[in-house]
Scaffold this active site. Structure first.
Site, PDB file in Angstrom:
ATOM      1  N   PHE A 124       0.855  -1.191   0.000  1.00 32.95           N
ATOM      2  CA  PHE A 124       0.000   0.000   0.000  1.00 32.95           C
ATOM      3  C   PHE A 124       0.895   1.247   0.000  1.00 32.95           C
ATOM      4  O   PHE A 124       1.815   1.347   0.813  1.00 32.95           O
ATOM      5  CB  PHE A 124      -0.879  -0.025   1.252  1.00 32.95           C
ATOM      6  CG  PHE A 124      -2.005   0.957   1.221  1.00 32.95           C
ATOM      7  CD1 PHE A 124      -3.201   0.663   0.595  1.00 32.95           C
ATOM      8  CD2 PHE A 124      -1.868   2.195   1.823  1.00 32.95           C
ATOM      9  CE1 PHE A 124      -4.246   1.572   0.579  1.00 32.95           C
ATOM     10  CE2 PHE A 124      -2.911   3.120   1.805  1.00 32.95           C
ATOM     11  CZ  PHE A 124      -4.100   2.801   1.183  1.00 32.95           C
ATOM     12  N   ASP A 196       1.292  -5.033   8.428  1.00 29.04           N
ATOM     13  CA  ASP A 196       0.156  -4.125   8.278  1.00 29.04           C
ATOM     14  C   ASP A 196      -1.106  -4.979   8.117  1.00 29.04           C
ATOM     15  O   ASP A 196      -1.244  -5.707   7.128  1.00 29.04           O
ATOM     16  CB  ASP A 196       0.382  -3.220   7.054  1.00 29.04           C
ATOM     17  CG  ASP A 196      -0.713  -2.177   6.891  1.00 29.04           C
ATOM     18  OD1 ASP A 196      -1.843  -2.412   7.370  1.00 29.04           O
ATOM     19  OD2 ASP A 196      -0.438  -1.133   6.264  1.00 29.04           O
ATOM     20  N   TYR A 221     -11.269   1.601  10.454  1.00 23.33           N
ATOM     21  CA  TYR A 221     -12.491   1.912   9.683  1.00 23.33           C
ATOM     22  C   TYR A 221     -12.842   0.904   8.607  1.00 23.33           C
ATOM     23  O   TYR A 221     -13.830   1.047   7.925  1.00 23.33           O
ATOM     24  CB  TYR A 221     -12.401   3.326   9.072  1.00 23.33           C
ATOM     25  CG  TYR A 221     -11.171   3.613   8.228  1.00 23.33           C
ATOM     26  CD1 TYR A 221     -11.082   3.171   6.923  1.00 23.33           C
ATOM     27  CD2 TYR A 221     -10.103   4.331   8.753  1.00 23.33           C
ATOM     28  CE1 TYR A 221      -9.957   3.424   6.158  1.00 23.33           C
ATOM     29  CE2 TYR A 221      -8.980   4.590   8.005  1.00 23.33           C
ATOM     30  CZ  TYR A 221      -8.902   4.134   6.696  1.00 23.33           C
ATOM     31  OH  TYR A 221      -7.789   4.387   5.956  1.00 23.33           O
ATOM     32  N   LYS A 222     -12.011  -0.138   8.450  1.00 24.79           N
ATOM     33  CA  LYS A 222     -12.319  -1.150   7.423  1.00 24.79           C
ATOM     34  C   LYS A 222     -13.168  -2.249   8.059  1.00 24.79           C
ATOM     35  O   LYS A 222     -14.322  -1.998   8.387  1.00 24.79           O
ATOM     36  CB  LYS A 222     -11.018  -1.641   6.805  1.00 24.79           C
ATOM     37  CG  LYS A 222     -10.379  -0.539   5.954  1.00 24.79           C
ATOM     38  CD  LYS A 222      -8.988  -0.861   5.453  1.00 24.79           C
ATOM     39  CE  LYS A 222      -8.480   0.309   4.614  1.00 24.79           C
ATOM     40  NZ  LYS A 222      -7.027   0.308   4.457  1.00 24.79           N
ATOM     41  N   ARG A 370     -12.675  -3.877  -7.451  1.00 27.34           N
ATOM     42  CA  ARG A 370     -12.445  -4.590  -6.203  1.00 27.34           C
ATOM     43  C   ARG A 370     -13.765  -4.779  -5.465  1.00 27.34           C
ATOM     44  O   ARG A 370     -14.550  -3.836  -5.332  1.00 27.34           O
ATOM     45  CB  ARG A 370     -11.463  -3.764  -5.357  1.00 27.34           C
ATOM     46  CG  ARG A 370     -10.755  -4.526  -4.291  1.00 27.34           C
ATOM     47  CD  ARG A 370      -9.676  -3.677  -3.656  1.00 27.34           C
ATOM     48  NE  ARG A 370     -10.227  -2.464  -3.039  1.00 27.34           N
ATOM     49  CZ  ARG A 370      -9.634  -1.793  -2.059  1.00 27.34           C
ATOM     50  NH1 ARG A 370      -8.472  -2.183  -1.590  1.00 27.34           N
ATOM     51  NH2 ARG A 370     -10.184  -0.707  -1.559  1.00 27.34           N
TER      52      ARG A 370
HETATM   53  C1  LIG Z   1      -6.268   1.488   4.315  1.00 25.82           C
HETATM   54  C2  LIG Z   1      -4.816   1.205   4.473  1.00 25.82           C
HETATM   55  C3  LIG Z   1      -3.984   2.111   5.133  1.00 25.82           C
HETATM   56  C4  LIG Z   1      -4.530   3.415   5.644  1.00 25.82           C
HETATM   57  O1  LIG Z   1      -3.571   4.180   6.304  1.00 25.82           O
HETATM   58  P1  LIG Z   1      -4.013   5.445   7.177  1.00 25.82           P
HETATM   59  O2  LIG Z   1      -2.736   6.114   7.488  1.00 25.82           O
HETATM   60  O3  LIG Z   1      -4.688   4.899   8.406  1.00 25.82           O
HETATM   61  O4  LIG Z   1      -4.930   6.273   6.364  1.00 25.82           O
HETATM   62  C5  LIG Z   1      -2.661   1.764   5.299  1.00 25.82           C
HETATM   63  N1  LIG Z   1      -2.163   0.590   4.838  1.00 25.82           N
HETATM   64  C6  LIG Z   1      -2.955  -0.314   4.190  1.00 25.82           C
HETATM   65  C7  LIG Z   1      -2.397  -1.613   3.727  1.00 25.82           C
HETATM   66  C8  LIG Z   1      -4.294  -0.007   3.969  1.00 25.82           C
HETATM   67  O5  LIG Z   1      -5.072  -0.855   3.301  1.00 25.82           O
END
Ligand SMILES: *Cc1c(COP(=O)(O)O)cnc(C)c1O
Length: 411
Positions: A124, A196, A221-222, A370
């Site tokens: 990510f 992560d 939030y997921k 997705r």
């Molecule tokens: C959604 C997501 C994030 C989000 O990061 P924030 O800093 O909390 O906005 C980070 N890493 C992954 C793999 C994600 O899917």
């Protein structure tokens, strides 16, 4: 496969009742719980309570009387139960990005003399950006991002590598990594691992302690349904707690914040990873949302998640009008998380046309549609109907209408 098959699967579903714990908009099939979970009924109640009674009525007394001050720890411990972490190692705080900064710094300080942070090219972007920021801040002799493909990863583990930074589930393809085996391979070379869990916490059984993971971060939030911008979480293994420090040493991570002393003394234990004041309103909402997980197991959730996505794959394969969609997620259930990715050259427009017809999916650049399967509120009949809507979109070619290609800021 018919709608009767879907109905039969719903009748056997041991999680059928948790749907009632959520507000679900009418005429919507929500296949995007992997980006923003739905609103739990009790989260809405808590939002009112924390704003009207606690903030509105009790004002500053609430830091003590409603235990606002302990929330990063108490909410962290609720999350700990979902990720296989014994007490004392998990905090709810900040965003994944900020927590990564803290953990990367802590890990690099433990690993002096090793400059490399190894990650995968498909990770990510924010995870990679945070390392790049650290690289420009510390200089490349202290921090150097190195990227590899999945296949090269284990051969890239060597004595230069300080930290291996990986997503448990790839946010695009949905591929899941073997946490235990990879952590062990990294440790064999003296490398610390940061996982992560953004796309796995709350939907896949995770055993951080048993896998001897060093550090982890994850998202509120997921699949935890904590609401837009909900605070994230971090995990630091007990065995590191005596030796780690991190540079965002704000007053909430101080041993005695209300002594107001001029010198920073880190709190005992994981609380030293706190920085500033917790966002009480959004953390309260997440706290309430986590109660949805009481009385159910992650094994139940995982089984239903895979049953939903397998059902979806079969329906797509059987459909004559959906042959243009090519699955890039692993077909083997054990190798994927809780979402599926299909490649299509017009994925963006297709996604918009689906949303306009009540099937909410999302698009990931450059060409991925997705679809997320949140087991707590999706039924098999929803999956069946979503595929019927997809057929309409493809057989009519409606996605070719210009309006569906207009890009919004958030995709
Ligand atoms: C959604 C997501 C994030 C989000 O990061 P924030 O800093 O909390 O906005 C980070 N890493 C992954 C793999 C994600 O899917």
């Amino acid at each position: 496969m018919s709608i009767q098959d879907a109905q039969a699967l719903d009748r056997e579903d041991s999680l059928a009742n948790t749907r009632g714990d959520f507000y679900l908009p009418q005429d919507t099939i929500y296949l995007d719980g992997n980006s923003l979970g739905c609103l739990p009924v009790r989260a809405r109640e808590r939002a009112r309570e924390v704003v009207e009674q606690q903030w509105g009525g009790d004002l500053i007394k609430s830091w003590n009387t409603h235990n606002w001050i302990d929330m990063p720890v108490t909410v962290g411990e609720k999350i700990a139960k979902l990720i296989g972490a014994a007490p004392g190692q998990t905090l709810c705080c900040d965003s994944i990005s900020v927590n990564l900064f803290k953990l990367l710094s802590a890990a690099l300080l433990l690993q002096r003399g090793r400059p490399v942070v190894l990650s995968t090219r498909n990770n990510f972007p924010t995870d990679l950006y945070m390392v790049q920021g650290m690289e420009s801040f510390l200089g490349r002799d202290r921090c150097q991002l190195q990227l590899c493909g999945y296949e090269e990863m284990e051969s890239a583990l060597n004595e230069q590598v300080a930290v291996l930074l990986l997503s448990h589930v790839d946010f695009r393809s949905g591929q899941i990594f073997d946490m235990r085996r990879i952590t062990e391979a990294a440790h064999a070379k003296g490398i610390l691992v940061i996982w992560d869990l953004a796309h796995s916490a709350g939907v896949i059984p995770i055993e951080l302690d048993a896998c001897k993971v060093d550090f982890a971060v994850g998202c509120g939030y997921k699949y935890l349904n904590g609401g837009p911008g909900a605070p994230a979480f971090l995990y630091v293994a007990q065995r590191h707690l005596a030796d780690v420090c991190q540079p965002l040493c704000g007053w909430m991570g101080h041993k005695a914040p209300f002594d107001f002393s001029q010198h920073y003394k880190p709190a005992e234990g994981v609380s030293r990873f706190l920085s500033g004041t917790p966002p009480v309103i959004s953390m309260s909402v997440l706290d309430a949302a986590l109660d949805v997980f009481e009385g159910i197991t992650l094994a139940q959730i995982r089984n239903k998640s895979l049953a939903l996505s397998s059902f979806f794959i079969r329906l797509i394969e059987q459909s004559e009008s959906l042959g243009e969609l090519s699955l890039i997620s692993p077909r083997e259930p054990a190798l994927r998380g809780s979402h599926l990715a299909y490649q299509h050259s017009a994925a963006y427009a297709v996604c918009q046309a689906l949303i306009a017809r009540g099937v909410v999916a999302d698009f990931r650049a450059p060409d991925i549609l997705r679809l997320g399967f949140s087991p707590l509120y999706l039924r098999f009949v929803d999956i069946w109907h979503s595929v019927r809507v997809m057929e309409t979109v493809f057989s009519s070619g409606i996605w070719r209408e210009a309006a569906y290609s207009e890009k919004s800021r958030v995709t």
